[in-house]
Scaffold this active site. Structure first.
Site, PDB file in Angstrom:
ATOM      1  N   CYS A   1       0.813  -1.225   0.000  1.00  0.00           N
ATOM      2  CA  CYS A   1       0.000   0.000   0.000  1.00  0.00           C
ATOM      3  C   CYS A   1       0.842   1.269   0.000  1.00  0.00           C
ATOM      4  O   CYS A   1       0.313   2.355  -0.180  1.00  0.00           O
ATOM      5  CB  CYS A   1      -0.963  -0.013   1.178  1.00  0.00           C
TER       6      CYS A   1
ATOM      7  N   HIS B   1      -3.240   7.087   2.160  1.00  0.00           N
ATOM      8  CA  HIS B   1      -3.651   5.770   1.677  1.00  0.00           C
ATOM      9  C   HIS B   1      -5.005   5.446   2.317  1.00  0.00           C
ATOM     10  O   HIS B   1      -5.183   5.589   3.532  1.00  0.00           O
ATOM     11  CB  HIS B   1      -2.595   4.738   2.065  1.00  0.00           C
TER      12      HIS B   1
ATOM     13  N   ASN C   1     -10.128  -0.456   0.313  1.00  0.00           N
ATOM     14  CA  ASN C   1      -8.672  -0.336   0.196  1.00  0.00           C
ATOM     15  C   ASN C   1      -8.211  -1.003  -1.103  1.00  0.00           C
ATOM     16  O   ASN C   1      -8.218  -2.229  -1.208  1.00  0.00           O
ATOM     17  CB  ASN C   1      -8.031  -0.990   1.426  1.00  0.00           C
TER      18      ASN C   1
END
Ligand code: ACO
Length: 335
Positions: free
Chosen positions: A119, A261, A291
């Protein structure tokens, strides 16, 4: 006035693009698979639904579509692109998916390669590409974040499967000798804490012939210690952003947008509180996409640029964080 004194190579942000698959998996639909509820997922994560790739939407396809979008916004001739960096942990081809995107685009003068940092991948790729531009080697770079974590999620594990979705985003960046809109960055990893979030090799032993063993390929589903990852994010992200403000001589009240993020709305809120950045300045699209790993930052930025929320010369503080463990920050000016 300042521009005249500038005598080095800087970075300019020229365009953005994104793509998400069409299949929508809502919280209600997930609750048909695992013991969970819309109420639980929404209140603990802020997520309502996520997109899931079908066979036509692998990382190469999604990355290509996002990249094409960004190139169009930048108004570039495709042959003038020098560099393509694809951040992904889920390439369509383990040898690298970036050259396939290069071929689909027809960007025959570019060099293209993959970069893996989960990520944090997009942020690390943006920093990498910017350093190539500032080094004078390349003039135009495409930075893509694309992931298809749905292929690696354990769809029977309610503690992790609710979080992830698929998608892609891209930024087009260019070298300039007039100014530098890539103001500063910082990056960290801590492999000691890597066991909190993994997509590990299956490690299945086999033998080729007598006495010669080998380990066959393939990966086990994502394994995550959610509470530890959560604690890591709410501790480290404010620290690395505060350090960035210090080294760049900026303060958090000069920031127009905080672009984190997109992992969990509670992480976004906590980081915003610690940095005293009001909610209206924190971009979030978790509700719709969950996500999407390396794709979250360019995806949420592209959405804000298209809606004319992010405008020319806006100051953006961004941070990526995730498996590795890895985390980083960058301060940029849009345009
Ligand atoms: N539905 C219903 N109940 C659930 C679910 C679910 N989907 N998942 C867990 N629970 C239960 C647990 O079993 C537990 O029950 P118990 O108390 O009876 O044992 C209870 O809910 C609380 O569980 P916690 O794990 O403490 O829940 P928490 O509030 O920590 O939320 C979450 C879990 C959402 C995963 C959170 O920890 C989180 O977001 N962590 C960060 C994860 C993350 O962002 N990972 C990606 C990083 S980026 C990358 O690189 C990929």
């Amino acid at each position: 006035m300042e521009e005249k004194k500038f005598n080095q190579i800087g970075v300019s942000f020229k365009g953005s693009g994104s793509y998400v698959p069409h299949q929508i998996l809502s919280n209600q639909k997930i609750s048909q698979k695992v013991d969970t509820s819309d109420e639980w997922i929404k209140s603990r994560t802020g997520i309502s639904e996520r997109r899931i790739s079908s066979s036509e939407d692998n990382v190469t396809d999604m990355g290509y579509k996002a990249a094409l979008n960004a190139i169009q916004k930048a108004n570039w001739d495709i042959k003038t692109i020098d560099l393509i960096v694809l951040a992904t942990s889920t390439p369509h081809d383990l040898f690298g998916s970036a050259p396939s995107i290069q071929a689909k685009l027809g960007a025959s003068n570019a060099v293209a390669f993959d970069l893996t940092a989960a990520c944090s991948g997009f942020l690390f790729a943006l920093i990498t590409a910017s350093q190539f531009l500032k080094g004078g080697n390349f003039k135009r770079a495409l930075v893509i974040g694309a992931d298809q974590l749905s292929s690696f999620v354990d769809w029977n594990d309610r503690r992790s499967c609710i979080l992830f979705g698929d998608g892609a985003g891209a930024l087009a960046i260019e070298a300039t000798n007039k100014f530098d809109n890539f103001i500063g960055f910082d990056m960290r990893t801590d492999g000691e804490r890597g066991c909190f979030l993994n997509l590990p090799s299956k490690n299945i032993k086999d033998s080729i012939i007598d006495n010669i063993d080998f380990v066959s390929g393939g990966f086990s589903p994502i394994q995550m210690n959610g509470q530890e990852v959560y604690k890591f994010a709410v501790r480290e992200v404010p620290i690395i952003l505060k350090k960035l403000f210090k080294i760049t001589n900026y303060s958090s009240d000069q920031v127009d947008w905080l672009v984190l993020h997109q992992a969990n709305q509670r992480i976004l809120d906590s980081v915003g509180e610690k940095l005293k950045i009001p909610k209206e300045k924190i971009l979030s699209n978790l509700e719709k996409y969950g996500n999407t790993s390396a794709a979250t930052i360019p995806l949420v930025m592209d959405e804000a640029i298209r809606k004319n929320r992010i405008k020319q010369n806006d100051i953006i503080a961004t941070s990526g964080f995730g498996a590795g463990l890895s985390w980083g920050s960058a301060l940029i000016k849009w345009g």
